[in-house]
Design a protein around this motif. Structure first.
Motif, PDB file in Angstrom:
ATOM      1  N   PRO A   1     -12.900  27.191  14.326  1.00  0.00           N
ATOM      2  CA  PRO A   1     -12.700  28.684  14.796  1.00  0.00           C
ATOM      3  C   PRO A   1     -12.602  29.471  13.639  1.00  0.00           C
ATOM      4  O   PRO A   1     -12.384  29.242  12.251  1.00  0.00           O
ATOM      5  N   ASP A   2     -12.887  30.791  13.814  1.00  0.00           N
ATOM      6  CA  ASP A   2     -12.842  31.839  12.795  1.00  0.00           C
ATOM      7  C   ASP A   2     -11.362  32.229  12.335  1.00  0.00           C
ATOM      8  O   ASP A   2     -10.941  32.674  11.416  1.00  0.00           O
ATOM      9  N   PHE A   3     -10.652  32.259  13.651  1.00  0.00           N
ATOM     10  CA  PHE A   3      -9.277  32.732  13.533  1.00  0.00           C
ATOM     11  C   PHE A   3      -8.390  31.837  14.535  1.00  0.00           C
ATOM     12  O   PHE A   3      -8.887  31.356  15.412  1.00  0.00           O
ATOM     13  N   ILE A   4      -7.302  31.691  14.028  1.00  0.00           N
ATOM     14  CA  ILE A   4      -6.194  30.854  15.216  1.00  0.00           C
ATOM     15  C   ILE A   4      -4.925  31.592  15.165  1.00  0.00           C
ATOM     16  O   ILE A   4      -4.437  32.078  14.346  1.00  0.00           O
TER      17      ILE A   4
ATOM     18  N   GLU B   1      -4.768  25.231   7.577  1.00  0.00           N
ATOM     19  CA  GLU B   1      -5.821  24.414   7.074  1.00  0.00           C
ATOM     20  C   GLU B   1      -7.342  24.691   7.492  1.00  0.00           C
ATOM     21  O   GLU B   1      -8.176  24.167   6.977  1.00  0.00           O
ATOM     22  N   TYR B   2      -7.342  25.114   8.650  1.00  0.00           N
ATOM     23  CA  TYR B   2      -8.662  25.147   9.426  1.00  0.00           C
ATOM     24  C   TYR B   2      -9.157  26.711   9.645  1.00  0.00           C
ATOM     25  O   TYR B   2     -10.292  26.969   9.691  1.00  0.00           O
ATOM     26  N   ALA B   3      -8.276  27.524   9.470  1.00  0.00           N
ATOM     27  CA  ALA B   3      -8.830  29.135   9.451  1.00  0.00           C
ATOM     28  C   ALA B   3      -7.623  29.913   9.335  1.00  0.00           C
ATOM     29  O   ALA B   3      -6.519  29.430   9.238  1.00  0.00           O
ATOM     30  N   PRO B   4      -7.777  31.111   8.827  1.00  0.00           N
ATOM     31  CA  PRO B   4      -6.856  32.291   9.044  1.00  0.00           C
ATOM     32  C   PRO B   4      -5.929  32.115  10.152  1.00  0.00           C
ATOM     33  O   PRO B   4      -6.429  31.928  11.318  1.00  0.00           O
ATOM     34  N   VAL B   5      -4.577  32.325  10.127  1.00  0.00           N
ATOM     35  CA  VAL B   5      -3.826  32.214  11.073  1.00  0.00           C
ATOM     36  C   VAL B   5      -2.999  33.535  11.434  1.00  0.00           C
ATOM     37  O   VAL B   5      -2.426  34.069  10.361  1.00  0.00           O
ATOM     38  N   ILE B   6      -3.041  34.304  12.541  1.00  0.00           N
ATOM     39  CA  ILE B   6      -1.915  35.068  13.019  1.00  0.00           C
ATOM     40  C   ILE B   6      -1.253  34.580  14.238  1.00  0.00           C
ATOM     41  O   ILE B   6      -1.580  34.013  15.166  1.00  0.00           O
TER      42      ILE B   6
ATOM     43  N   VAL C   1      -0.352  35.633   8.855  1.00  0.00           N
ATOM     44  CA  VAL C   1       0.369  36.650   9.308  1.00  0.00           C
ATOM     45  C   VAL C   1       1.315  36.668  10.683  1.00  0.00           C
ATOM     46  O   VAL C   1       0.713  36.004  11.640  1.00  0.00           O
ATOM     47  N   ALA C   2       2.213  37.561  10.671  1.00  0.00           N
ATOM     48  CA  ALA C   2       3.061  37.336  12.050  1.00  0.00           C
ATOM     49  C   ALA C   2       2.817  38.664  12.679  1.00  0.00           C
ATOM     50  O   ALA C   2       2.763  39.779  12.088  1.00  0.00           O
ATOM     51  N   VAL C   3       2.462  38.636  14.142  1.00  0.00           N
ATOM     52  CA  VAL C   3       2.551  40.006  14.739  1.00  0.00           C
ATOM     53  C   VAL C   3       3.740  39.892  15.802  1.00  0.00           C
ATOM     54  O   VAL C   3       3.736  38.781  16.401  1.00  0.00           O
TER      55      VAL C   3
END
Length: 408
Positions: A87-90, A110-115, A177-179
């Protein structure tokens, strides 16, 4: 973009419903979404679904309380899924109903930027979804936790280690990042373990084509209802959940002066009132959205007596149907319930204050103030599912830009 969305349930529960609405919105916006869940609903959806349900050895380990096996098993299967999806994002949502470990967030990073979409306080406390008045989460939760047996329960001796694990996971992933769906929860997260992270408040969205205004008389006719006096609705998945405040409402009704009164009850469990001038209409738990829309439109107001809550979907859904809300000034609720516009707020969390507020609302409603137009206008302007998904798309682009700038 390819987005992997990790959560315990696919569509069961408020957090899962919010995640589902976001996933549908992201797909409509042209993104490719795969939901990674422990419990799928088996229904066709706009997104793809990948299920990490317990294997037979996992089920044996769960009965034996072998959490080390469960953690290792789900971690292995998550790594395999993310390696395949690339994935590009998680986007992480609730994990705790699946009893999944906080360490899965480290794996995702470890695999992608996380939101991480926070629906409650679990990611920055030792175990609880709502801390009540306890502020231990700011410095370190421990065995003195006042509610260790409440969902999500954890033995007191394990709470300090759980809080330290959360601290370590977030420290190892500074770009995560937290939303939050309320400014209240964003502030609490920043006071806790998210203090060194980017935290954004993006309110939940409601599908405005589903949750819509109807003529009240038509809704009542379709439901076969002929309520006496002002009709109020109470809605919770489980009526016996302490945080939902239904017991406090039962006490408040003993002091409400307005009569006659009809109280419609939606949710699992029982509710009764020993007063012949208050008609109680049990509706049970309503899963069908079309029927929920009829109920929202059939009542004069929603009573949301929760003593702990974040940004409840039931409040947004009611407002989208033009139904104002009576509530306590707790959590993110005051961001939604605005006196004189979308409802009435009690001045304290007590049965007496709730009774006074119900009487005030009943008097206003009897005098012709229903706030139907202002409720709908507010939701259209600030809480549509389209704007919700677009805000996430914008955030992902911003995270990408920040990462690119940091690499220069």
């Amino acid at each position: 973009m390819k987005i992997a969305m990790l959560s315990d349930f696919e569509t069961r529960g408020g957090a899962a419903v919010a995640a589902s609405r976001l996933a549908a919105g992201l797909v409509r916006a042209g993104q490719q979404v795969t939901r990674i869940v422990q419990s799928a609903d088996g229904q066709p959806h706009a997104w793809n679904t990948l299920c990490l349900s317990d294997t037979l050895p996992d089920k044996v380990a769960r009965r034996a309380g072998a959490n080390f096996w469960l953690d290792a098993s789900v971690t292995f299967r998550l790594r395999r899924a993310l390696s395949s999806l690339a994935p590009d994002f998680i986007n992480i949502h609730n994990l705790h109903s699946a009893n999944w470990p906080m360490a899965l967030a480290r794996v995702c990073a470890e695999y992608a930027p996380v939101i991480w979409s926070l629906h409650d306080m679990w990611s920055f406390t030792g175990r609880c979804a709502y801390s009540d008045a306890c502020r231990k989460y700011e410095v370190g939760c421990d065995a003195a936790c006042p509610t260790p047996a409440e969902y999500p329960a954890l033995k007191p001796a394990l709470i300090a280690a759980a809080w330290r694990q959360r601290k370590a996971v977030l420290a190892d992933a500074p770009a995560m990042v937290a939303v939050t769906d309320s400014h209240w929860l964003a502030a609490a997260a920043k006071q806790g373990l998210w203090r060194n992270h980017r935290v954004e408040a993006i309110p939940n969205g409601v599908p405005l084509d589903v949750y819509r205004l109807m003529q009240r008389a038509e809704a009542r006719q379709q439901l076969g209802l002929n309520p006496q006096g002002i009709a109020l609705l109470v809605a919770a998945q489980r009526l016996d959940n302490r945080h939902k405040g239904v017991a406090l409402l039962a006490e408040a009704l003993r002091h409400v002066r307005h009569r006659p009164l009809t109280l419609m009850i939606q949710g699992h469990g029982e509710f009764s009132v020993e007063d012949s001038s208050i008609e109680v209409v049990p509706l049970g738990f309503i899963a069908d959205e079309a029927r929920r829309v009829l109920v929202y439109n059939a009542v004069d107001a929603l009573v949301h007596p929760a003593i702990n809550d974040n940004s409840p979907l039931v409040v947004l859904e009611a407002m989208a149907c033009g139904t104002p809300v009576i509530a306590f000034p707790i959590g993110g609720v005051p961001e939604l319930v605005r006196p004189g516009k979308t409802g009435w707020l009690a001045d304290a969390v007590s049965s007496a204050a709730l009774a006074q507020t119900i009487d005030l609302a009943a008097a206003d409603l009897a005098n012709g103030s229903d706030f139907r137009a202002t409720c709908r206008t507010c939701v259209e302007a600030e809480y549509s599912d389209v704007s919700h998904a677009q805000a996430y798309c914008d955030l992902m682009q911003s995270v990408r830009k920040t990462a690119a700038d940091n690499q220069r």
